[in-house]
Each structure stands twice: as structure tokens, then as C-alpha cells.
Design a protein around this motif. Structure first.
Motif, short mmCIF file in Angstrom:
data_model
loop_
_atom_site.label_atom_id
_atom_site.label_comp_id
_atom_site.label_asym_id
_atom_site.label_seq_id
_atom_site.Cartn_x
_atom_site.Cartn_y
_atom_site.Cartn_z
N ASN A 1 0.83 -1.06 0.08
CA ASN A 1 -0.13 0.01 0.00
C ASN A 1 0.82 1.13 0.00
N ASN A 2 1.79 1.43 0.98
CA ASN A 2 2.82 2.28 0.93
C ASN A 2 3.45 2.68 -0.63
N ALA A 3 3.86 1.51 -1.33
CA ALA A 3 4.46 1.61 -2.50
C ALA A 3 3.27 2.18 -3.40
N ASN A 4 2.46 1.59 -3.50
CA ASN A 4 1.15 2.22 -4.38
C ASN A 4 0.82 3.65 -4.17
N ASP A 5 0.84 3.95 -3.03
CA ASP A 5 0.71 5.68 -2.44
C ASP A 5 1.88 6.29 -2.84
N THR A 6 3.10 5.98 -2.79
CA THR A 6 4.10 6.52 -3.33
C THR A 6 4.19 6.72 -5.04
N MET A 7 3.87 5.56 -5.66
CA MET A 7 3.58 5.63 -7.23
C MET A 7 2.47 6.66 -7.63
N LYS A 8 1.44 6.68 -6.82
CA LYS A 8 0.20 7.69 -7.22
C LYS A 8 0.81 9.06 -7.05
N LYS A 9 1.66 9.44 -5.91
CA LYS A 9 1.90 10.74 -5.73
C LYS A 9 3.08 11.03 -6.95
N LEU A 10 3.98 10.02 -7.28
CA LEU A 10 4.86 10.52 -8.33
C LEU A 10 4.12 10.49 -9.84
N THR A 11 3.03 9.87 -9.84
CA THR A 11 2.30 10.06 -11.29
C THR A 11 1.50 11.37 -11.28
N ILE A 12 1.21 11.79 -10.26
CA ILE A 12 0.42 13.30 -10.04
C ILE A 12 1.50 14.19 -10.49
N THR B 1 4.16 13.77 -12.01
CA THR B 1 4.68 13.81 -13.42
C THR B 1 3.65 14.28 -14.34
N ILE B 2 2.18 14.07 -14.01
CA ILE B 2 1.37 14.66 -14.79
C ILE B 2 1.40 16.42 -14.94
N LEU B 3 1.60 16.83 -13.66
CA LEU B 3 1.59 18.35 -13.57
C LEU B 3 2.69 18.96 -14.26
N LEU B 4 3.98 18.20 -14.15
CA LEU B 4 5.08 18.70 -14.98
C LEU B 4 4.86 18.64 -16.34
N ALA C 1 -1.72 30.83 -18.88
CA ALA C 1 -2.77 29.64 -19.13
C ALA C 1 -2.01 28.30 -18.65
N ALA C 2 -0.71 28.22 -18.69
CA ALA C 2 -0.15 27.10 -18.21
C ALA C 2 -0.02 26.77 -17.09
N VAL C 3 0.11 28.05 -15.97
CA VAL C 3 -0.12 27.87 -14.93
C VAL C 3 -1.41 27.37 -14.21
N LEU C 4 -2.53 28.28 -14.90
CA LEU C 4 -3.88 27.90 -14.39
C LEU C 4 -4.21 26.51 -14.96
N LEU C 5 -3.89 25.98 -15.92
CA LEU C 5 -4.34 24.77 -16.33
C LEU C 5 -3.54 23.43 -15.44
N THR C 6 -2.25 23.73 -14.97
CA THR C 6 -1.69 23.08 -14.06
C THR C 6 -2.53 22.96 -12.64
N ALA C 7 -2.80 24.10 -12.44
CA ALA C 7 -3.48 24.43 -11.10
C ALA C 7 -4.81 23.54 -11.16
N VAL C 8 -5.55 23.63 -12.11
CA VAL C 8 -6.80 22.96 -12.18
C VAL C 8 -6.83 21.70 -12.15
N ILE C 9 -5.60 20.88 -13.08
CA ILE C 9 -5.52 19.64 -13.03
C ILE C 9 -5.27 19.15 -11.56
N VAL D 1 -5.80 20.38 -8.68
CA VAL D 1 -6.72 20.27 -7.74
C VAL D 1 -7.65 19.08 -8.13
N PHE D 2 -7.91 19.07 -9.53
CA PHE D 2 -9.05 17.78 -9.76
C PHE D 2 -8.10 16.33 -9.36
N LEU D 3 -6.91 16.32 -9.57
CA LEU D 3 -6.32 14.97 -9.14
C LEU D 3 -6.36 14.85 -7.68
N LEU D 4 -6.30 16.06 -7.00
CA LEU D 4 -6.08 15.58 -5.41
C LEU D 4 -7.67 15.54 -4.88
N LYS D 5 -8.45 15.89 -5.31
CA LYS D 5 -9.95 15.81 -5.01
C LYS D 5 -10.47 14.47 -5.41
#
Length: 334
Positions: A246-257, A259-262, A298-306, A308-312
Motif C-alpha cells: 500500500n505504501n508503494a502504491n501511494d508513493t507511485m500515485k504521488k509520483l504519477t500526479i 509527472t502529470i503536473l510537470l 494559461a500553463a499555470v492555470l491549467l496545471t493548478a486546475v488539473i 486540484v482535480f487529481l487531489l480531489k
């Protein structure tokens, strides 16, 4: 190494210099010459004496020309490469005939040391009493080491509760392996205990019968205790395996988020690096136009929106919130 002992009036064995009728011959990792000398003096076949010198020898009984041999597994503590303790078993043979009692083992045995120091009363001229007393002490030694394993298990689990390190997981694995060795050895010893009842003289004398019943009781208790600890440790290892997963899955999830934001601003900025016409490139440097700040915003706004969506939409939080809402909406019981 070979030693000879005789029982005095108080029951404590006394070491002698040479073989004597009715003595106890204690062999610890003997050489070929020592085995040959004892075989000649005692009349015990040399292959019987060397049987327990094999670490893989299974617990068994053997009877040949008046010589009776009982091989049982004995618990042993060894030191690991990392300096820790490792619990294992080692075969020990008790052989007797009309002349003497012979014990053979690759290493010193704690139960036999109790005999030598007089902590346990034995008689070298009574082989059955000697064997029954030894088997009883051996079963108690198993129980003692099992309690040590249980205490170490609790200590390691408390350390794992504070920090999840590989060293503690490896220690739990060593304890699990030790319990497997103990379980196999105890089951083999139990078959030897059952065959001992058929030996002439055990059932006919009340003294020996009481000792034999104690051996059976202690042996079964050791088996049941070992099985309980083995099952508990197996469940514990599975639970920690799930926690680590579960810890490994949680870490991979955070790294995926992350990666998407970057990737979002990188993708937008990459449009102006392609060899094709895009807004803001007509005769002016890109950073001198309003397009630079527009694209950056636009890049900053789109990154922030994505973000927030991923965190929620965190799958680890949604079930908890849903459960709380269900409990709040549940009508009270009458």
C-alpha cells in the motif's frame, strides 16, 4: 572430544579417565579415532555412533544386537552473519546397551550440561531413566526457545510500528524460518516418543511411566505452541507485506500526479518550439509580446486546475468520506 561419567550416590555424575562398565560416554564432534575407540570399548557399532554426526539426520529409532539408539532433534542458537541469533536444530543420538550409555552430537547440548553440573538428577546405570529425563529436558528447552522467539517477535513488531525498515522484516523472516525448523523437528521427535513406549521396561515401572507421560505432555505442548506462533507470525508477515504494498502504491500515485503536473506546462511550451506557425511569432520576439504572459498564465492555470482535480479525486480519501456521509444519514436505532 570424548568424556566418561559415572553416577555417585547423590545422582550427580563424576568424570572418570577411562571407560568403565555402567558409565556414560559423552561424544561431542568426535574424531574417527575416538569413534573407533568407543565402539571397541562399548560394543556399540561404529555406524551407530556416527549416525548423529550428519546434520541432516532425521529423528528415528534403531535396534541392533542389544544396542538401542534414539536420535532426536535438539534446539540450538547460532549466531548470524550480522551478529544476531538464529534458532535451528541439531540431531543428537542416545545409545545404550548392557555396558554403557553413549550420547553423540556435533555440538554441546544444554540439557546434557545440566546433567554434568548436577542440575538434573540422572543415573548412568539406568538407561531408560537417562533417556526419559533427557527427552523431558529437551522438550522443555524447545518451549523455552519458543518463548524467546515470541518475545523477539513482539519487540520487532513494536519497532516496525515506529519505522518500516528492511532489517526488522529480515529478522521476522529469520524467526519464521526458525519456527519451521522447530515444527518439523518436534513432529519427528513425537514419533520417537511414541516408539519409546514400546521399549521393554517403560510401561512396567511406574517411575518410568510417569516420566514418559511428562515427556508426551511437554512434547505436545511444544508442538501446539510452535504451531500457534508460526500461524501468528505468518499472518503478521502477510499484514506487513500488505502495508508495504500500500505504501508503494501511494508513493507511485504521488509520483504519477507530479509527472502529470510537470507534463502540462512542458506540453504547452513545446508548441512554440515546433517548426510551424503559431500565434505571437510575426516579426517580434516571443517574450516581447503579450503572448508570452498569456501562455505562461494559461500553463499555470491549467496545471493548478488539473492538480486540484487529481487531489480531489484521490481514491484513498473518497471511500472514507462516503462512509462518513453514510453514517451521518443512517437513522438512529430505537
Amino acid at each position: 572430544m570424548v568424556k566418561y561419567f559415572l553416577t555417585n550416590g547423590s545422582g550427580a555424575p563424576v568424570q572418570t579417565e577411562r571407560f568403565t562398565a555402567g558409565c556414560w560416554v559423552d561424544l561431542v564432534n568426535p574424531s574417527d579415532d575416538e569413534c573407533e575407540d568407543v565402539a571397541i570399548a562399548s560394543g556399540v557399532p561404529e555406524d551407530m555412533i556416527k549416525a548423529a554426526l550428519d546434520e541432516e539426520e532425521r529423528a528415528r529409532t534403531e535396534f541392533d544386537d542389544g544396542n538401542s539408539m534414539f536420535i532426536v532433534d535438539c534446539p540450538l542458537i547460532e549466531e548470524n552473519e550480522d551478529g544476531g541469533d538464529r534458532y535451528t536444530t541439531l540431531p543428537l543420538a542416545v545409545i545404550y546397551n548392557g555396558k554403557c550409555i553413549v550420547t553423540v552430537c556435533l555440538k554441546g547440548n544444554t540439557v546434557l550440561k545440566d546433567f554434568i553440573t548436577g542440575r538434573e538428577s540422572v543415573r548412568t546405570d539406568a538407561p531408560l531413566h537417562f533417556i526419559l529425563t533427557f527427552l523431558l529436558g529437551n522438550a522443555k528447552r524447545f518451549l523455552y526457545y519458543l518463548k524467546q522467539i515470541d518475545r523477539k517477535n513482539h519487540r520487532i513488531q513494536s519497532e516496525l510500528g515506529r519505522t518500516m525498515r528492511n532489517s526488522e522484516i529480515i529478522q521476522l523472516l529469520d524467526l519464521q524460518n526458525s519456527l519451521v525448523y522447530f515444527s518439523t523437528s518436534l513432529n519427528s521427535n513425537e514419533r520417537v516418543h511414541e516408539k519409546l513406549f514400546k521399549v521393554e521396561g517403560v510401561a512396567s515401572r511406574e517411575e518410568y511411566l510417569d516420566l514418559y507421560e511428562d515427556v508426551i505432555i511437554e512434547g505436545k505442548q511444544a508442538i501446539e505452541t510452535c504451531n500457534i506462533y508460526k500461524n501468528i507470525l505468518s499472518v503478521t508477515m502477510d499484514a506487513y507485506g500488505s502495508v508495504i504494498s500500500n505504501n508503494a502504491n501511494d508513493t507511485m500515485k504521488k509520483l504519477t500526479i507530479i509527472t502529470i503536473l510537470l507534463a502540462v506546462p512542458t506540453m504547452i511550451a513545446g508548441f512554440w518550439g515546433m517548426n510551424m506557425p503559431v500565434p505571437g511569432q510575426d516579426g517580434y520576439a516571443f517574450y516581447e509580446t503579450g503572448w508570452f504572459w498569456l501562455v505562461t498564465f494559461a500553463a499555470v492555470l491549467l496545471t493548478a486546475v488539473i492538480g486540484v482535480f487529481l487531489l480531489k479525486s484521490n481514491p484513498f480519501r473518497r471511500p472514507l468520506k462516503q462512509k462518513r456521509k453514510r453514517r451521518e444519514k443512517r437513522p438512529p436505532r430505537n
